[in-house]
Design a protein around this motif. Structure first.
Motif, PDB file in Angstrom:
ATOM      1  N   LEU A   3       0.833  -1.207   0.000  1.00  0.00           N
ATOM      2  CA  LEU A   3       0.000   0.000   0.000  1.00  0.00           C
ATOM      3  C   LEU A   3       0.862   1.250   0.000  1.00  0.00           C
ATOM      4  CD1 LEU A   3      -2.800  -1.068   2.471  1.00  0.00           C
ATOM      5  CD2 LEU A   3      -3.037  -0.668   0.019  1.00  0.00           C
ATOM      6  N   LEU A   4       1.924   1.225   0.767  1.00  0.00           N
ATOM      7  CA  LEU A   4       2.834   2.369   0.817  1.00  0.00           C
ATOM      8  C   LEU A   4       3.486   2.597  -0.541  1.00  0.00           C
ATOM      9  CD1 LEU A   4       4.157   4.564   2.495  1.00  0.00           C
ATOM     10  CD2 LEU A   4       5.869   2.890   3.209  1.00  0.00           C
ATOM     11  N   ASP A  12       6.290  -1.512  -7.869  1.00  0.00           N
ATOM     12  CA  ASP A  12       6.993  -2.702  -7.389  1.00  0.00           C
ATOM     13  C   ASP A  12       6.341  -3.205  -6.103  1.00  0.00           C
ATOM     14  OD1 ASP A  12       8.922  -4.709  -7.069  1.00  0.00           O
ATOM     15  OD2 ASP A  12      10.170  -3.385  -5.834  1.00  0.00           O
ATOM     16  N   ILE A  13       5.448  -4.207  -6.241  1.00  0.00           N
ATOM     17  CA  ILE A  13       4.761  -4.746  -5.067  1.00  0.00           C
ATOM     18  C   ILE A  13       4.982  -6.252  -4.978  1.00  0.00           C
ATOM     19  CG2 ILE A  13       3.018  -2.917  -5.086  1.00  0.00           C
ATOM     20  CD1 ILE A  13       1.044  -5.015  -6.181  1.00  0.00           C
ATOM     21  N   ILE A  14       4.696  -6.788  -3.812  1.00  0.00           N
ATOM     22  CA  ILE A  14       4.870  -8.224  -3.571  1.00  0.00           C
ATOM     23  C   ILE A  14       3.609  -8.999  -3.949  1.00  0.00           C
ATOM     24  CG2 ILE A  14       5.189  -9.957  -1.770  1.00  0.00           C
ATOM     25  CD1 ILE A  14       6.974  -7.887  -0.337  1.00  0.00           C
ATOM     26  N   ASN A  15       2.467  -8.491  -3.545  1.00  0.00           N
ATOM     27  CA  ASN A  15       1.198  -9.204  -3.729  1.00  0.00           C
ATOM     28  C   ASN A  15       0.534  -8.848  -5.049  1.00  0.00           C
ATOM     29  OD1 ASN A  15       0.966 -10.578  -1.029  1.00  0.00           O
ATOM     30  ND2 ASN A  15       1.269  -8.455  -0.395  1.00  0.00           N
ATOM     31  N   ILE A  18      -3.266  -9.569  -5.972  1.00  0.00           N
ATOM     32  CA  ILE A  18      -4.372  -8.713  -5.516  1.00  0.00           C
ATOM     33  C   ILE A  18      -4.078  -7.235  -5.811  1.00  0.00           C
ATOM     34  CG2 ILE A  18      -5.251 -10.308  -3.767  1.00  0.00           C
ATOM     35  CD1 ILE A  18      -3.722  -8.641  -1.669  1.00  0.00           C
ATOM     36  N   ARG A  19      -3.300  -7.010  -6.853  1.00  0.00           N
ATOM     37  CA  ARG A  19      -2.891  -5.646  -7.222  1.00  0.00           C
ATOM     38  C   ARG A  19      -4.077  -4.693  -7.342  1.00  0.00           C
ATOM     39  NH1 ARG A  19       1.190  -2.798  -9.554  1.00  0.00           N
ATOM     40  NH2 ARG A  19       2.510  -4.604  -9.782  1.00  0.00           N
TER      41      ARG A  19
END
Length: 75
Positions: A3-4, A12-15, A18-19
């Protein structure tokens, strides 16, 4: 973390699975607000391990998130 990153415009996200849901949530608050939520969740985790009152911890989270816009108000 995700979220941050998304609230700061970083893709660049991990999940990634569920983007879309995370992108919707990220738009509800700025990075500073998400940091406060994360800090509160960390304090809750510590408190639960120390057997603090669950209701009190939940109330604290409610106060921290009270300033986040409510999606239901938009519909």
């Amino acid at each position: 973390r995700d979220l941050l990153h998304l609230s700061e415009g970083d893709a660049d996200i991990i999940n990634v699975d569920i983007r879309q849901r995370l992108e919707t949530l990220a738009q509800r608050a700025n990075a500073e607000q998400w940091v406060r939520v994360a800090e509160c969740l960390r304090e809750m985790e510590i408190g639960l391990k120390a057997n603090l009152n669950k209701q009190m911890l939940t109330d604290a989270l409610a106060l921290v998130t009270a300033n986040l816009p409510d999606d239901r108000a938009r519909n």
